[in-house]
Scaffold this active site. Structure first.
Site, PDB file in Angstrom:
ATOM      1  N   ASP A 205      -1.597   0.127  14.443  1.00 31.72           N
ATOM      2  CA  ASP A 205      -0.653  -0.256  13.384  1.00 31.72           C
ATOM      3  C   ASP A 205       0.395   0.840  13.278  1.00 31.72           C
ATOM      4  O   ASP A 205       0.392   1.790  14.084  1.00 31.72           O
ATOM      5  CB  ASP A 205      -1.382  -0.486  12.045  1.00 31.72           C
ATOM      6  CG  ASP A 205      -0.716  -1.598  11.237  1.00 31.72           C
ATOM      7  OD1 ASP A 205       0.480  -1.469  10.942  1.00 31.72           O
ATOM      8  OD2 ASP A 205      -1.375  -2.604  10.927  1.00 31.72           O
ATOM      9  N   HIS A 279       4.328  -4.090  13.283  1.00 23.48           N
ATOM     10  CA  HIS A 279       3.289  -3.084  13.000  1.00 23.48           C
ATOM     11  C   HIS A 279       3.118  -2.099  14.155  1.00 23.48           C
ATOM     12  O   HIS A 279       2.005  -1.647  14.431  1.00 23.48           O
ATOM     13  CB  HIS A 279       1.949  -3.778  12.700  1.00 23.48           C
ATOM     14  CG  HIS A 279       1.911  -4.477  11.372  1.00 23.48           C
ATOM     15  ND1 HIS A 279       1.631  -3.836  10.193  1.00 23.48           N
ATOM     16  CD2 HIS A 279       2.143  -5.771  11.033  1.00 23.48           C
ATOM     17  CE1 HIS A 279       1.664  -4.702   9.185  1.00 23.48           C
ATOM     18  NE2 HIS A 279       1.988  -5.886   9.669  1.00 23.48           N
ATOM     19  N   GLU A 356       3.595 -10.380  10.239  1.00 21.68           N
ATOM     20  CA  GLU A 356       4.603  -9.603   9.509  1.00 21.68           C
ATOM     21  C   GLU A 356       5.577  -8.861  10.430  1.00 21.68           C
ATOM     22  O   GLU A 356       5.819  -7.673  10.267  1.00 21.68           O
ATOM     23  CB  GLU A 356       3.900  -8.601   8.583  1.00 21.68           C
ATOM     24  CG  GLU A 356       3.065  -9.290   7.527  1.00 21.68           C
ATOM     25  CD  GLU A 356       2.262  -8.326   6.663  1.00 21.68           C
ATOM     26  OE1 GLU A 356       2.122  -8.617   5.469  1.00 21.68           O
ATOM     27  OE2 GLU A 356       1.760  -7.312   7.169  1.00 21.68           O
ATOM     28  N   TYR A 447      -9.802 -11.371   1.221  1.00 25.42           N
ATOM     29  CA  TYR A 447      -9.148 -10.063   1.378  1.00 25.42           C
ATOM     30  C   TYR A 447      -9.885  -9.009   0.556  1.00 25.42           C
ATOM     31  O   TYR A 447      -9.710  -8.896  -0.657  1.00 25.42           O
ATOM     32  CB  TYR A 447      -7.654 -10.165   1.044  1.00 25.42           C
ATOM     33  CG  TYR A 447      -6.855 -10.371   2.326  1.00 25.42           C
ATOM     34  CD1 TYR A 447      -7.309 -11.258   3.286  1.00 25.42           C
ATOM     35  CD2 TYR A 447      -5.702  -9.645   2.599  1.00 25.42           C
ATOM     36  CE1 TYR A 447      -6.637 -11.427   4.495  1.00 25.42           C
ATOM     37  CE2 TYR A 447      -5.016  -9.811   3.803  1.00 25.42           C
ATOM     38  CZ  TYR A 447      -5.497 -10.704   4.746  1.00 25.42           C
ATOM     39  OH  TYR A 447      -4.839 -10.862   5.924  1.00 25.42           O
TER      40      TYR A 447
END
Ligand code: ACM
Length: 640
Positions: A205, A279, A356, A447
């Site tokens: 990441d 990321h 993302e 989550y």
């Protein structure tokens, strides 16, 4: 009226007794038939196996080591069907002919007064049968040294059990904060108790690349290290150029081999994730040529400073943390990386992330614009889809199947790619309708980095997921082919996880809730029984010195307004049978303080509402101090 009230109290008592599990096994087995009497381990107990098969012997030795450690009994292993008639023996038996009900992971656990027999089609089933047996033994079985004065008894029972889903996973983000090889092993030790069979390791990441790649050594020389910051991640001061970059770490390829073997011996597969094209700041800090933004050679591995702008409905990147889809060097890089990854992890899937990915740098980039022209790509989603399809070909060329977060659907899904649905269930439904395999891990239920109680007492994270909500996880949505839903997993992102104790606190007991949703038949789910089993497990975790959250005992605050616009505070608990006590006078309430029985109004000039829960005179929750200012803020938000 009084008689009716008494009757109601009595009936609710009976119901609560009925909900108490006679045998506490978590996740709940498919079928339990209870009997009379007990099986008791004794100093001459031994463990037999139905053949001399090496794996069976290894399992028996593993069980022997566990039982000997806490009972102090020797517990010899007799391989190959040598079954003495000593009372107190355990037999591990692989079925001679396939027991169709059990599949690859199911087992039958027969607890007789003389002998315990665990039978299964495959060793994995025996392993799960052993986990159930361990949960039925007294809690001292989890002690690391011999416990005195324990009657090692297990109630007589006949249990048939097998999982609802084949994919029962937990994702562990070892990138945002690095966790050592030993910490990963400890994590596996806990997850297998609840019959999880998949560890998804988020290995890369913006904050760190965590796996040695021999063809690209700078990924770990440079990409595994950032500057240690402490506090609330996300808005840290950007590090100065001369601050030591010594916080982080990585797994060597030998470490990975050791972890894969450790996991395999516990019937856990490891799914590696290399998160691309977004990321990827740690990658770009190591090899700036993989970016197509000018200035990437100045980029640093992120230490928690702000690199994205989040706003409702979207985000843009402040630094370009993406690999460049228009750069052939990127595909050469990925070919080598996935080649090494494929050789290290035997699991059939590789996860390519895909989530993302900010497109704002791509939109202005001439190389990307010319790629769009050449490949007739209409928009940035199609650019991402072009990238994903090329990655999918690379992954296939290594003999693996590809899985990615649900953004890989955007612009067109690669053929054969499996989808991990995290932005709710929507992406999973869409993928399944297109005939793709799906793993459900929606933020709404799964989550585990989210807060588990009221934000006024939890370490701050941007959303909340209480235990009860996790327990409502149903991985198969209506209207999709259930066969395509491989299962589900909980995700533990580690932006806010600085150590293993906090990792445990965030994972348990929500990880138990998801385990029951993934293993047990839907019809076997029962919240009251589940919470009772969770409490039993807490006692065991105390012995194992594993941390967990007691948030399920915390009061739940709901701020409302009555018809005259006055604020009312409703208090409740998720767990039944708790009394709520409170104060408005700044002192700490205990069970001699007023007991909550109707919505509260705020007394004039009160500053804080302090609340605590009790059961039978024993304090169960943390004390939650709710500032009146916060109550008013929540009330004001109702209007909007
Ligand atoms: C994700 O939570 N970004 C997959």
């Amino acid at each position: 009226m009084k008689r009716i009230a008494c009757l109601l109290v009595f009936v609710s008592f009976l119901l609560s007794v009925a909900a108490q599990p006679k045998l506490s096994i978590l996740p709940e087995p498919v079928e339990i038939k209870t009997g009379e009497g007990f099986f008791v381990l004794n100093p001459s107990s031994s463990i037999s196996t139905s053949s001399t098969d090496a794996e069976l012997s290894r399992l028996a030795e593993q069980l022997s080591a566990t039982l000997s450690r806490s009972t102090g009994f020797k517990m010899p292993v007799r391989a190959g069907g040598i079954m003495t008639n000593n009372v107190g023996n355990i037999l591990l038996q692989i079925n001679k002919s396939n027991d169709a009900v059990l599949g690859n992971e199911g087992y039958r656990l027969n607890i007789g007064q003389a002998v315990v027999t665990i039978s299964a089609n495959k060793p994995a089933g025996l392993y799960y049968g052993i986990q159930s047996l361990l949960q039925l033994l007294p809690k001292e079985i989890d002690q690391k040294k011999a416990a005195a004065n324990v009657n090692w008894q297990v109630p007589v029972a006949d249990i048939t059990d097998y999982p609802r889903f084949a994919w029962r996973g937990l994702m562990f983000d070892v990138s945002r904060h690095f966790f050592t090889k030993q910490e990963v092993k400890d994590f596996i030790d806990e997850m297998v108790r609840y019959k999880y069979n998949l560890l998804h390791m988020h290995l890369t990441d913006d904050e760190g690349w965590r796996i040695e790649i021999k063809s690209y050594p700078k990924l770990t020389e440079k990409g595994a290290w950032n500057v240690k910051r402490v506090g609330t991640f996300g808005n840290f001061t950007p590090p100065a150029a001369d601050e030591p970059r010594d916080y982080g770490g990585f797994y060597t390829q030998d470490d990975i081999g050791e972890l894969v073997k450790y996991a395999k011996e516990r019937y856990v597969d490891i799914l590696p994730e290399i998160d691309i094209p977004g990321h990827s700041l740690a990658t770009i800090a190591s090899y700036p040529e993989l970016s197509c933004s000018p200035g990437a050679d100045k980029y640093m591995v992120r230490s928690g400073e702000k690199i994205m702008n989040w706003y409702s409905g979207g985000f843009t990147a402040l630094v370009d943390n993406t690999l460049c889809p228009a750069n052939e060097k990127v595909y050469t890089f990925l070919d080598k990386v996935f080649g090494e990854i494929a050789a290290l992890f035997p699991f059939e899937y590789i996860h390519m992330g895909g989530d993302e990915c900010a497109k704002n740098f791509w939109e202005k980039n001439p190389e990307i614009l010319s790629l769009m022209k050449k490949e007739k790509l209409k928009d940035m989603h199609e650019v991402q889809s072009y990238f994903v399809k090329r990655v999918s070909k690379i992954v296939s060329s290594k003999g693996k199947k590809m899985i990615g977060w649900d953004e890989i659907l955007e612009g067109g899904l690669a053929p054969n790619a499996a989808v991990m649905s995290w932005r709710g269930m929507k992406g999973g439904i869409e993928a399944a309708k297109m005939g793709h395999e799906v793993v459900m891990s929606p933020t709404t239920f799964a989550y585990l980095d989210y807060m588990q109680s009221d934000p006024v007492v939890e370490p701050p994270v941007y959303a909340t997921l209480r235990l009860k909500k996790s327990y409502e996880f149903e991985p198969v949505p209506e209207g999709v082919d259930a066969k395509l839903i491989k299962g589900g997993q909980g995700n533990i992102w580690s932006e806010q996880l600085y150590n293993t104790r906090h990792l445990q606190y965030m994972t348990w007991p929500r990880g138990m809730a998801l385990a029951e949703c993934l293993w047990s038949p839907k019809s076997a789910r029962n919240w009251n029984k589940f919470t009772q089993k969770v409490e039993n497990n807490f006692e065991r975790m105390d012995i194992r010195q594993v941390k967990y959250a007691r948030a399920m005992f915390d009061p739940v605050f709901v701020v409302k307004k009555d018809s005259r616009d006055s604020i009312l505070i409703e208090l409740s608990t998720e767990v039944e049978g708790l009394d709520i006590h409170y104060s408005f006078d700044n002192s700490h309430p205990d069970n001699f303080y007023p007991k909550y029985d109707q919505p509260l109004s705020i007394p004039k000039e009160a500053q804080v509402l302090k609340v605590v829960t009790y059961r039978n005179g024993i304090v169960m929750s943390r004390q939650i101090d709710m500032p009146v200012k916060e109550i008013r803020r929540r009330a004001d938000a109702i209007k909007k």
